[in-house]
Write a protein that holds these residues in place. Structure first.
Motif, mmCIF file in Angstrom:
data_model
loop_
_atom_site.group_PDB
_atom_site.id
_atom_site.type_symbol
_atom_site.label_atom_id
_atom_site.label_comp_id
_atom_site.label_asym_id
_atom_site.label_seq_id
_atom_site.Cartn_x
_atom_site.Cartn_y
_atom_site.Cartn_z
ATOM 1 N N LYS A 1 72.777 49.718 0.673
ATOM 2 C CA LYS A 1 72.418 48.649 1.647
ATOM 3 C C LYS A 1 73.255 47.429 1.755
ATOM 4 O O LYS A 1 74.615 47.682 1.515
ATOM 5 C CB LYS A 1 71.601 47.397 0.681
ATOM 6 N N LEU A 2 73.928 47.816 2.913
ATOM 7 C CA LEU A 2 75.259 46.686 3.921
ATOM 8 C C LEU A 2 74.846 45.740 4.287
ATOM 9 O O LEU A 2 73.420 45.884 5.030
ATOM 10 C CB LEU A 2 75.661 47.817 4.688
ATOM 11 N N LYS B 1 76.269 42.047 9.943
ATOM 12 C CA LYS B 1 77.622 42.176 10.242
ATOM 13 C C LYS B 1 77.762 44.134 11.093
ATOM 14 O O LYS B 1 77.478 44.959 10.396
ATOM 15 C CB LYS B 1 79.475 41.831 9.420
ATOM 16 N N MET B 2 78.994 44.051 11.438
ATOM 17 C CA MET B 2 78.891 45.633 12.366
ATOM 18 C C MET B 2 79.946 46.080 11.016
ATOM 19 O O MET B 2 80.655 45.936 11.129
ATOM 20 C CB MET B 2 80.239 46.111 13.111
ATOM 21 N N GLN B 3 79.156 47.105 10.518
ATOM 22 C CA GLN B 3 79.653 48.243 9.814
ATOM 23 C C GLN B 3 80.479 49.192 9.647
ATOM 24 O O GLN B 3 79.921 50.094 10.023
ATOM 25 C CB GLN B 3 78.252 48.511 8.557
ATOM 26 N N SER C 1 75.994 58.625 1.672
ATOM 27 C CA SER C 1 74.798 57.781 2.132
ATOM 28 C C SER C 1 75.929 56.582 2.782
ATOM 29 O O SER C 1 74.892 55.683 3.574
ATOM 30 C CB SER C 1 74.604 56.759 0.647
ATOM 31 N N TYR C 2 77.140 56.278 2.979
ATOM 32 C CA TYR C 2 77.715 55.107 3.526
ATOM 33 C C TYR C 2 77.536 55.893 5.393
ATOM 34 O O TYR C 2 77.467 55.694 5.867
ATOM 35 C CB TYR C 2 79.394 55.351 3.120
ATOM 36 N N TYR C 3 77.628 57.319 5.447
ATOM 37 C CA TYR C 3 77.713 58.249 6.791
ATOM 38 C C TYR C 3 76.246 57.293 7.428
ATOM 39 O O TYR C 3 76.079 57.135 8.596
ATOM 40 C CB TYR C 3 77.575 59.166 6.588
#
Length: 352
Positions: A175-176, A180-182, A252-254
Motif C-alpha cells: 500500500k502506497l 500521489k504519483m509513486q 512489491s514496490y515494482y
C-alpha cells in the motif's frame, strides 16, 4: 557479493543452477560469503565470511587459498562470478565481469563520499588483467563492455551474457499513498547513483506538480556518507527514504509504483530497468548506453540527460499531467551470439 545488483546475480545464478543440476550428473560447489542466505538444493555451499572484511582477505582467497582449494576439489569448471580471475587449477576457467568502475572517470565527489570508487576506477582495471587470458571465456553483461574489453585487454574470447530476469512468484502489492504519483528508485547510496538530479528536478517543479509526487529511495540515514549528504542537503517532503529492502520487497514496490526513476551514471547492466520492464511499468532513465542496452525493445521509456535536471523535471511534469509521449527504445545489437539466460550459460560452461 552481499547486496545490491551483484547479490542478485549470485542469488539468481544459484537458484537457476539448483534447478539445472536436478536431473544431471553434476556436483556443484558454491563459494559464498554466508551460507544462511541460500537454501537452494543440489548445491554444496562453502562459506567465506571473512571475504568482505578487507581487500587483503579478498586477494588472499583469490590468489593464494583458492589454488589450494582447487587442488583439493579438482573441478572440471571454475566459474568466477565476480570480476577477478583467481589462481586455480581447473580444466576450464571462466570469469563473469560486472563491475562498472573500470569504465568510470571518478570525480572529486566520488573521492569525497566513497574513496573506494576512486581507487577502483584506477586500480581495478589492472586487477582485472591478472590471469584474464587464462580463462576459456570472459563473460560480460553488455555489448559495449565487450567492445571496451576487446580494446583495452586485447582479447577476443568474450561472450555477452544478458542477465536473466528471475521473479519472486509470491511478491505482493504494497500500500502506497494513492493520492500521489509513486516514483521509485532502488539503489545502494553511492555517488554515481546521481540522486542529486532528482532533488534538483523536484526543486524546479511548481507546487501543483510537486505536491502530487512521492519518490521512494532505498537508503536511510547512516547507510553511507553519500546517502547522509543527500538526506541533509535535500530535506524534501517528496523524498521517502525507506532504507534497504529485501529482493521480495523490491518486487512489491515494482508492482505498486507508478514509474521507475533511474538516473545512475554508471552501471554494467542496470537490473531495475529490466525488472521494471518485466512489470510493464513506465521508466524515466538516464540517456546512457547501458540503459538502452538493458531495456532492449520497450515502448514505455523516456530518456534524459543525466546532467540536466530541467529535462527530468519536464518529463516528470508530463508524466504527472499524463501528457507524456514516451521515446521508446529499440535494441540495436545482434542477440544471435549472446547467452540470454542462465541455462544457456550453464550449457556453454559445460560444453565439451
Amino acid at each position: 557479493m552481499k547486496e545490491g545488483g551483484i547479490f542478485t546475480i549470485l542469488d539468481n545464478c544459484l537458484q537457476k543452477m539448483s534447478d539445472y543440476a536436478e536431473d544431471k550428473d553434476l556436483e556443484v560447489i558454491a563459494l559464498v560469503p554466508d551460507t544462511s542466505q541460500f537454501n537452494y538444493p543440489n548445491i554444496e555451499y562453502i562459506a567465506f565470511p571473512e571475504s568482505k572484511k578487507s581487500w587483503i582477505k579478498r586477494l588472499y582467497y583469490e590468489y593464494s587459498y583458492f589454488k589450494k582449494l582447487s587442488n583439493e576439489l579438482k573441478p572440471d569448471v571454475w566459474f568466477s562470478l565476480h570480476d577477478m580471475s583467481p589462481n586455480v587449477v581447473a580444466k576450464k576457467r571462466f570469469v563473469y565481469f560486472h563491475h562498472p568502475t573500470i569504465f568510470y572517470k571518478s570525480s572529486l565527489k566520488d573521492w569525497k563520499f566513497d574513496y573506494k570508487i576512486g581507487v577502483f576506477s584506477i586500480l581495478y582495471k589492472y586487477l582485472t588483467r591478472i590471469n584474464l587470458k587464462k580463462n576459456h571465456t570472459v563473460l560480460v553483461q553488455q555489448n559495449w563492455i565487450k567492445t571496451e574489453f576487446e580494446k583495452f585487454y586485447k582479447i577476443q574470447n568474450i561472450k555477452v551474457c544478458q542477465p536473466e530476469f528471475v521473479a519472486f512468484a509470491n511478491s505482493k502489492t504494497i500500500k502506497l499513498d494513492a493520492s500521489k504519483m509513486q516514483l521509485f528508485y532502488p539503489l545502494i547510496a553511492r555517488s554515481f547513483k546521481n540522486v542529486e538530479i532528482i532533488a534538483e528536478a523536484l526543486q524546479i517543479l511548481p507546487d501543483s506538480i510537486k505536491n502530487k509526487i512521492q519518490v521512494s529511495l532505498t537508503f536511510a540515514k547512516g547507510d553511507s556518507k553519500y546517502g547522509d549528504f543527500i538526506i541533509r542537503k535535500y530535506p524534501l517532503e517528496q523524498f521517502n527514504f525507506i532504507g534497504k529492502l529485501t529482493r521480495e520487497e523490491v518486487f512489491s514496490y515494482y508492482k505498486s509504483m507508478d514509474c521507475l526513476l533511474f538516473p545512475s551514471k554508471l552501471e554494467t547492466w542496470g537490473l531495475p530497468l529490466s525488472e521494471a520492464k518485466a512489470f510493464k511499468k513506465p521508466i524515466l532513465a538516464a540517456n546512457l548506453p547501458y540503459a538502452k542496452e538493458s531495456l532492449g525493445d520497450y515502448e514505455k521509456v523516456s530518456f534524459f540527460d543525466a546532467e540536466n535536471p530541467k529535462e527530468l523535471a519536464q518529463l516528470i511534469t508530463n508524466f504527472v499531467m499524463k501528457t507524456i509521449q514516451f521515446d521508446g527504445n529499440c535494441a540495436t545489437f545482434d542477440k544471435n551470439d549472446q547467452l540470454n539466460d542462465w541455462n544457456s550459460i550453464f550449457d556453454y560452461l559445460l560444453k565439451d
